[in-house]
Design an enzyme around this catalytic site. Structure first.
Site, PDB file in Angstrom:
ATOM      1  N   PRO A   1      44.003  26.713  40.284  1.00 44.54           N
ATOM      2  CA  PRO A   1      42.715  26.402  39.637  1.00 44.54           C
ATOM      3  C   PRO A   1      41.937  27.650  39.226  1.00 44.54           C
ATOM      4  O   PRO A   1      41.382  27.710  38.124  1.00 44.54           O
ATOM      5  CB  PRO A   1      41.985  25.598  40.710  1.00 44.54           C
ATOM      6  CG  PRO A   1      43.080  24.926  41.472  1.00 44.54           C
ATOM      7  CD  PRO A   1      44.196  25.935  41.520  1.00 44.54           C
ATOM      8  N   SER A   2      41.883  28.656  40.096  1.00 46.30           N
ATOM      9  CA  SER A   2      41.084  29.837  39.721  1.00 46.30           C
ATOM     10  C   SER A   2      41.769  30.626  38.615  1.00 46.30           C
ATOM     11  O   SER A   2      41.109  31.276  37.801  1.00 46.30           O
ATOM     12  CB  SER A   2      40.789  30.723  40.931  1.00 46.30           C
ATOM     13  OG  SER A   2      41.904  31.492  41.280  1.00 46.30           O
TER      14      SER A   2
ATOM     15  N   ARG B   1      40.277  31.847  35.017  1.00 44.69           N
ATOM     16  CA  ARG B   1      40.365  33.220  34.492  1.00 44.69           C
ATOM     17  C   ARG B   1      40.909  33.219  33.063  1.00 44.69           C
ATOM     18  O   ARG B   1      40.448  34.003  32.225  1.00 44.69           O
ATOM     19  CB  ARG B   1      41.240  34.097  35.407  1.00 44.69           C
ATOM     20  CG  ARG B   1      40.584  34.437  36.728  1.00 44.69           C
ATOM     21  CD  ARG B   1      41.349  35.498  37.503  1.00 44.69           C
ATOM     22  NE  ARG B   1      42.591  35.038  38.079  1.00 44.69           N
ATOM     23  CZ  ARG B   1      42.699  34.326  39.220  1.00 44.69           C
ATOM     24  NH1 ARG B   1      41.602  33.994  39.874  1.00 44.69           N
ATOM     25  NH2 ARG B   1      43.870  33.970  39.682  1.00 44.69           N
TER      26      ARG B   1
ATOM     27  N   ASP C   1      34.492  29.212  56.641  1.00 42.52           N
ATOM     28  CA  ASP C   1      34.115  30.323  55.762  1.00 42.52           C
ATOM     29  C   ASP C   1      34.590  31.597  56.451  1.00 42.52           C
ATOM     30  O   ASP C   1      34.045  31.986  57.487  1.00 42.52           O
ATOM     31  CB  ASP C   1      32.590  30.327  55.584  1.00 42.52           C
ATOM     32  CG  ASP C   1      32.113  31.506  54.745  1.00 42.52           C
ATOM     33  OD1 ASP C   1      32.958  32.349  54.342  1.00 42.52           O
ATOM     34  OD2 ASP C   1      30.896  31.591  54.506  1.00 42.52           O
TER      35      ASP C   1
ATOM     36  N   ARG D   1      41.006  44.970  36.921  1.00 41.34           N
ATOM     37  CA  ARG D   1      41.156  44.496  38.302  1.00 41.34           C
ATOM     38  C   ARG D   1      40.787  45.621  39.278  1.00 41.34           C
ATOM     39  O   ARG D   1      41.431  45.792  40.303  1.00 41.34           O
ATOM     40  CB  ARG D   1      42.593  44.011  38.558  1.00 41.34           C
ATOM     41  CG  ARG D   1      42.971  42.731  37.826  1.00 41.34           C
ATOM     42  CD  ARG D   1      42.255  41.520  38.397  1.00 41.34           C
ATOM     43  NE  ARG D   1      42.574  40.287  37.675  1.00 41.34           N
ATOM     44  CZ  ARG D   1      41.863  39.801  36.649  1.00 41.34           C
ATOM     45  NH1 ARG D   1      40.785  40.447  36.212  1.00 41.34           N
ATOM     46  NH2 ARG D   1      42.209  38.676  36.066  1.00 41.34           N
TER      47      ARG D   1
ATOM     48  N   LYS E   1      43.250  44.610  47.466  1.00 42.83           N
ATOM     49  CA  LYS E   1      44.588  44.103  47.793  1.00 42.83           C
ATOM     50  C   LYS E   1      45.507  45.248  48.268  1.00 42.83           C
ATOM     51  O   LYS E   1      46.451  45.006  49.025  1.00 42.83           O
ATOM     52  CB  LYS E   1      45.190  43.361  46.603  1.00 42.83           C
ATOM     53  CG  LYS E   1      44.452  42.054  46.269  1.00 42.83           C
ATOM     54  CD  LYS E   1      44.513  41.019  47.399  1.00 42.83           C
ATOM     55  CE  LYS E   1      43.968  39.661  46.975  1.00 42.83           C
ATOM     56  NZ  LYS E   1      43.983  38.669  48.066  1.00 42.83           N
TER      57      LYS E   1
ATOM     58  N   TYR F   1      39.436  44.243  42.710  1.00 44.49           N
ATOM     59  CA  TYR F   1      40.504  43.377  43.241  1.00 44.49           C
ATOM     60  C   TYR F   1      41.716  44.199  43.690  1.00 44.49           C
ATOM     61  O   TYR F   1      42.188  44.056  44.820  1.00 44.49           O
ATOM     62  CB  TYR F   1      40.908  42.382  42.152  1.00 44.49           C
ATOM     63  CG  TYR F   1      41.960  41.400  42.586  1.00 44.49           C
ATOM     64  CD1 TYR F   1      41.645  40.341  43.428  1.00 44.49           C
ATOM     65  CD2 TYR F   1      43.279  41.514  42.140  1.00 44.49           C
ATOM     66  CE1 TYR F   1      42.609  39.419  43.812  1.00 44.49           C
ATOM     67  CE2 TYR F   1      44.242  40.596  42.520  1.00 44.49           C
ATOM     68  CZ  TYR F   1      43.905  39.559  43.358  1.00 44.49           C
ATOM     69  OH  TYR F   1      44.862  38.651  43.748  1.00 44.49           O
TER      70      TYR F   1
HETATM   71  P1  NAD Z   1      42.224  29.759  44.134  1.00 39.45           P
HETATM   72  O1  NAD Z   1      41.620  31.086  43.832  1.00 39.45           O
HETATM   73  O2  NAD Z   1      42.289  28.767  43.034  1.00 39.45           O
HETATM   74  O3  NAD Z   1      41.477  29.082  45.361  1.00 39.45           O
HETATM   75  C1  NAD Z   1      40.800  29.870  46.289  1.00 39.45           C
HETATM   76  C2  NAD Z   1      40.396  29.031  47.482  1.00 39.45           C
HETATM   77  O4  NAD Z   1      39.675  29.894  48.366  1.00 39.45           O
HETATM   78  C3  NAD Z   1      39.466  27.863  47.158  1.00 39.45           C
HETATM   79  O5  NAD Z   1      39.972  26.686  47.761  1.00 39.45           O
HETATM   80  C4  NAD Z   1      38.136  28.293  47.787  1.00 39.45           C
HETATM   81  O6  NAD Z   1      37.372  27.209  48.265  1.00 39.45           O
HETATM   82  C5  NAD Z   1      38.603  29.186  48.929  1.00 39.45           C
HETATM   83  N1  NAD Z   1      37.587  30.132  49.395  1.00 39.45           N
HETATM   84  C6  NAD Z   1      36.727  30.842  48.635  1.00 39.45           C
HETATM   85  N2  NAD Z   1      35.895  31.549  49.423  1.00 39.45           N
HETATM   86  C7  NAD Z   1      36.250  31.286  50.706  1.00 39.45           C
HETATM   87  C8  NAD Z   1      35.736  31.691  51.972  1.00 39.45           C
HETATM   88  N3  NAD Z   1      34.690  32.530  52.061  1.00 39.45           N
HETATM   89  N4  NAD Z   1      36.337  31.209  53.092  1.00 39.45           N
HETATM   90  C9  NAD Z   1      37.382  30.363  53.007  1.00 39.45           C
HETATM   91  N5  NAD Z   1      37.901  29.932  51.832  1.00 39.45           N
HETATM   92  C10 NAD Z   1      37.328  30.382  50.698  1.00 39.45           C
HETATM   93  O7  NAD Z   1      43.689  29.967  44.768  1.00 39.45           O
HETATM   94  P2  NAD Z   1      44.838  31.008  44.374  1.00 39.45           P
HETATM   95  O8  NAD Z   1      44.703  31.460  42.961  1.00 39.45           O
HETATM   96  O9  NAD Z   1      46.104  30.390  44.836  1.00 39.45           O
HETATM   97  O10 NAD Z   1      44.506  32.298  45.267  1.00 39.45           O
HETATM   98  C11 NAD Z   1      44.712  32.323  46.663  1.00 39.45           C
HETATM   99  C12 NAD Z   1      44.954  33.752  47.111  1.00 39.45           C
HETATM  100  O11 NAD Z   1      46.091  34.279  46.426  1.00 39.45           O
HETATM  101  C13 NAD Z   1      43.806  34.734  46.842  1.00 39.45           C
HETATM  102  O12 NAD Z   1      43.703  35.646  47.914  1.00 39.45           O
HETATM  103  C14 NAD Z   1      44.270  35.442  45.590  1.00 39.45           C
HETATM  104  O13 NAD Z   1      43.711  36.731  45.456  1.00 39.45           O
HETATM  105  C15 NAD Z   1      45.758  35.523  45.851  1.00 39.45           C
HETATM  106  N6  NAD Z   1      46.570  35.737  44.654  1.00 39.45           N
HETATM  107  C16 NAD Z   1      46.474  34.867  43.597  1.00 39.45           C
HETATM  108  C17 NAD Z   1      47.226  35.092  42.466  1.00 39.45           C
HETATM  109  C18 NAD Z   1      47.146  34.177  41.254  1.00 39.45           C
HETATM  110  O14 NAD Z   1      47.578  34.578  40.167  1.00 39.45           O
HETATM  111  N7  NAD Z   1      46.646  32.959  41.410  1.00 39.45           N
HETATM  112  C19 NAD Z   1      48.085  36.210  42.400  1.00 39.45           C
HETATM  113  C20 NAD Z   1      48.168  37.063  43.508  1.00 39.45           C
HETATM  114  C21 NAD Z   1      47.394  36.817  44.623  1.00 39.45           C
END
Ligand code: NAD
Length: 245
Positions: A178-179, A183, A54, A139, A146, A142
């Protein structure tokens, strides 16, 4: 297949989405990887050492990083708050900054002494196109967090450039994960139509599609490898033309 040979790497939030795709690519490229996630069950099936972590827990961060002593650190953990400045509570703000920004301070603070002892390293921080690069609707928390990641990245890069430590940020557009599916579903409920919500996400990407997690993993792999030895302190935008029009 050996672009990361000899690199000891640690990834946060490697259980799904971009973190997992990157873990798979790091393994394929020969890194000695420790993949971590808040939910350790999600790490099943990865062919490397795994650990529950975590990133909001400083004691856990220190314990794992002191044990692993990574020279490549990919700070991927992050959370998307949905809403405007009027929708966000102080708690939403505090949680967003703790997970998206403060957690990177924790892992970097723990990893730097090991990188200094090893004579160098590469830190890759997950920002977003939605940051200081571009504003996106609903956002507020967020995008603010970022943008802070980019400032944090530049500060670390400038302080350690002479010691062989590079620090870069990546700024993806919308990426299938997945997330992200959650959304789209949530917005679909708000708009009364899943298809309309999907269209809203896809239409802001000028290429007419969202990214795959693997496309983002390729950039992280480049930044982790010595191929990127001449780049530090930059937000690397990978957004399907979203901000580049
Ligand atoms: P996701 O959001 O589906 O998965 C997030 C993962 O983070 C999960 O496995 C969860 O268990 C883990 N997590 C949550 N809280 C945590 C904690 N306290 N400690 C450790 N792990 C924790 O994955 P994603 O969409 O690929 O996003 C990953 C990163 O990429 C994030 O920082 C997100 O903001 C960034 N991002 C995502 C997108 C998008 O469109 N998906 C775009 C730009 C940036």
């Amino acid at each position: 297949t050996d672009r990361l040979k000899g690199k000891r790497a640690l990834i946060t939030a490697a259980g799904q989405g971009i973190g997992r795709a990157t873990a798979e690519m790091f393994i394929a490229e020969g890194a000695e990887l420790v993949a971590t996630d808040l939910n350790a069950d999600l790490l099943d099936g990865l062919d490397c050492e795994t650990a529950a972590l975590d990133v909001r827990n400083d004691a856990q961060v220190r314990e794992i990083i002191d044990r692993v002593r990574p020279t490549v650190l990919f700070n991927c953990a992050g959370f998307v708050h949905h809403g405007t400045a009027l929708d966000a509570s102080d708690d939403d703000w505090a949680f967003g900054f703790d997970l998206n920004v403060h957690a990177m301070f924790r892992t970097i603070r723990a990893a730097l002494p090991h990188m200094l002892a090893a004579g160098g390293g590469s830190i890759i921080n997950m920002s977003s196109a939605c940051s200081s690069v571009i504003g996106a609707p609903n956002r507020f928390v967020y995008g603010t967090t970022k943008a802070a990641v980019i400032g944090l990245t530049k500060s670390v890069a400038v302080d350690y450039i002479k010691q062989g430590i590079r620090c870069n940020a990546i700024c993806p557009g919308t990426v299938e994960s997945p997330s992200w599916h959650d959304r789209v579903k949530a917005l679909g409920e708000e708009m009364g139509s899943y298809d309309k919500a999907l269209e809203a996400f896809v239409s802001r990407q000028p290429m007419g599609r969202v990214a795959t997690a693997k496309e983002i993993a390729a950039l992280v792999t480049y930044l982790a490898s010595d191929e990127s030895a001449f780049t530090t302190g930059h937000p690397h935008i990978i957004d399907g033309g979203w901000s580049g029009q």
